[in-house]
Design an enzyme around this catalytic site. Structure first.
Site, short mmCIF file in Angstrom:
data_model
loop_
_atom_site.label_atom_id
_atom_site.label_comp_id
_atom_site.label_asym_id
_atom_site.label_seq_id
_atom_site.Cartn_x
_atom_site.Cartn_y
_atom_site.Cartn_z
N ASN A 3 0.86 -1.18 0.00
CA ASN A 3 0.00 0.00 0.00
C ASN A 3 0.90 1.23 0.00
OD1 ASN A 3 -1.87 2.00 0.47
ND2 ASN A 3 -2.29 1.41 2.60
N LYS A 5 0.11 4.30 -0.44
CA LYS A 5 -0.53 5.51 0.08
C LYS A 5 -0.29 6.69 -0.88
CE LYS A 5 -0.08 3.48 4.63
NZ LYS A 5 -0.03 3.64 6.07
N HIS A 81 -9.63 1.74 4.83
CA HIS A 81 -8.36 1.93 5.54
C HIS A 81 -8.54 2.98 6.65
CE1 HIS A 81 -4.22 2.95 6.42
NE2 HIS A 81 -3.88 1.82 5.82
N GLU A 83 -6.78 5.31 7.65
CA GLU A 83 -6.44 6.70 7.31
C GLU A 83 -7.61 7.39 6.60
OE1 GLU A 83 -2.79 5.72 5.34
OE2 GLU A 83 -1.84 5.35 7.28
N GLU A 152 -5.53 -4.30 10.93
CA GLU A 152 -4.53 -3.27 11.13
C GLU A 152 -4.84 -2.48 12.39
OE1 GLU A 152 -2.50 -2.25 7.16
OE2 GLU A 152 -4.30 -1.04 7.27
N GLY A 158 2.40 2.73 10.83
CA GLY A 158 3.38 3.79 10.63
C GLY A 158 4.10 4.23 11.89
N SER A 193 3.32 -1.53 10.58
CA SER A 193 4.77 -1.54 10.85
C SER A 193 5.44 -2.88 10.52
CB SER A 193 5.05 -1.13 12.29
OG SER A 193 4.62 0.19 12.53
P1 PGA Z 1 2.73 0.71 7.68
O1 PGA Z 1 1.26 0.89 7.04
O2 PGA Z 1 3.30 -0.57 7.13
O3 PGA Z 1 3.48 1.93 7.22
O4 PGA Z 1 2.56 0.67 9.15
C1 PGA Z 1 0.41 -0.20 6.87
C2 PGA Z 1 -0.89 0.26 6.30
O5 PGA Z 1 -1.37 1.34 6.64
O6 PGA Z 1 -1.50 -0.45 5.47
#
Ligand code: PGA
Length: 235
Positions: A3, A5, A81, A83, A152, A158, A193
């Site tokens: 992903n 983003k 997601h 976000e 998640e 992140g 992460s």
């Molecule tokens: P990350 O994001 O690996 O940067 O923690 C995962 C995600 O949001 O799908």
């Protein structure tokens, strides 16, 4: 599953990154403007989108329909997601409509669920309650035989602070059981992460079928290692 983003900043970089991630079993999810170029670049990996809208056409400025994505060679779509829930105000009702529309158009849905830190501080049971409510609302009227759920935990995204893999595995089991009550089979990905260093421990649990990788999917060397280790684990 990668992903990206809101990255990278240009098409040339997107093509370069796509080349390095082009392995069997990998799904690459670039931003919409790079879908065409990435789709042309990859030969073994599959193309995914990071979002979709629930309507097929009409007066919806800025939106992209599932059928438009399908027409660009998109096979998978991430829905819900955290976000988008956080920054774009997506709620479970909207996410449910997106799941239904994407499945109707023949896309494979990757539904993201996960609890905030406040819930997890109360323990895994409280986190399960939170996720259960999300699943109930996001999967309302869904009749598919199979679906992909990305677990998640929001606080792990992140932050460099992944979940304890044993607890993620317990959550994955819980999700599979819940979804099976709908007569539907779920594959569960873990996200939050994930790095080349910790993926081994995550994939030790057979109940975790794969990973959704954000930050680390933007570094081709690191992502290459993640792919090798996931393949080694038989997934
Ligand atoms: P990350 O994001 O690996 O940067 O923690 C995962 C995600 O949001 O799908």
């Amino acid at each position: 599953m990668a992903n990206w983003k809101l990255n990278p900043q240009g098409e040339a970089q997107a093509i370069k990154l796509a080349r390095s991630a082009d392995k069997k079993g990998v799904v690459v999810c670039p931003p919409f403007p790079f879908l065409r170029a990435v789709g042309r670049t990859i030969k073994r990996a599959a193309l995914g989108a990071q979002d979709t809208f629930w309507e097929e056409k009409g007066a919806y400025t800025g939106e992209v329909s599932p059928t438009m994505l399908k027409g660009m060679g998109v096979k998978y779509v991430i829905v819900g997601h955290s976000e988008r829930r956080q920054w774009l105000g997506e709620n479970d009702q909207m996410i449910n409509k997106k799941v239904l529309a994407a499945q109707r158009a023949g896309l494979k849905v990757v539904l993201c669920v996960g609890e905030p830190l406040k819930a997890r501080r109360k323990g895994l049971k409280a986190a399960m309650k939170f996720v259960e409510r999300q699943l109930e609302e996001d999967l309302r009227k869904v009749k598919a035989n199979s679906i992909i759920i990305a677990y998640e935990p929001i606080w792990a995204i992140g932050t460099g602070r992944p979940d304890n893999p044993k607890e993620s595995a317990q959550m994955a089991e819980f999700i599979k059981l819940f979804v099976s009550e709908y007569g539907c089979e779920a594959k569960v990905l873990y996200g939050g992460s994930v790095t080349a260093k910790n993926i081994g421990r995550i994939m030790e649990y057979n109940v975790i079928d794969g990973v959704l990788v954000g930050g680390a999917s933007l570094k081709s060397g690191e992502f290459g290692k993640i792919i090798r280790k996931a393949t080694h684990a038989g997934r």
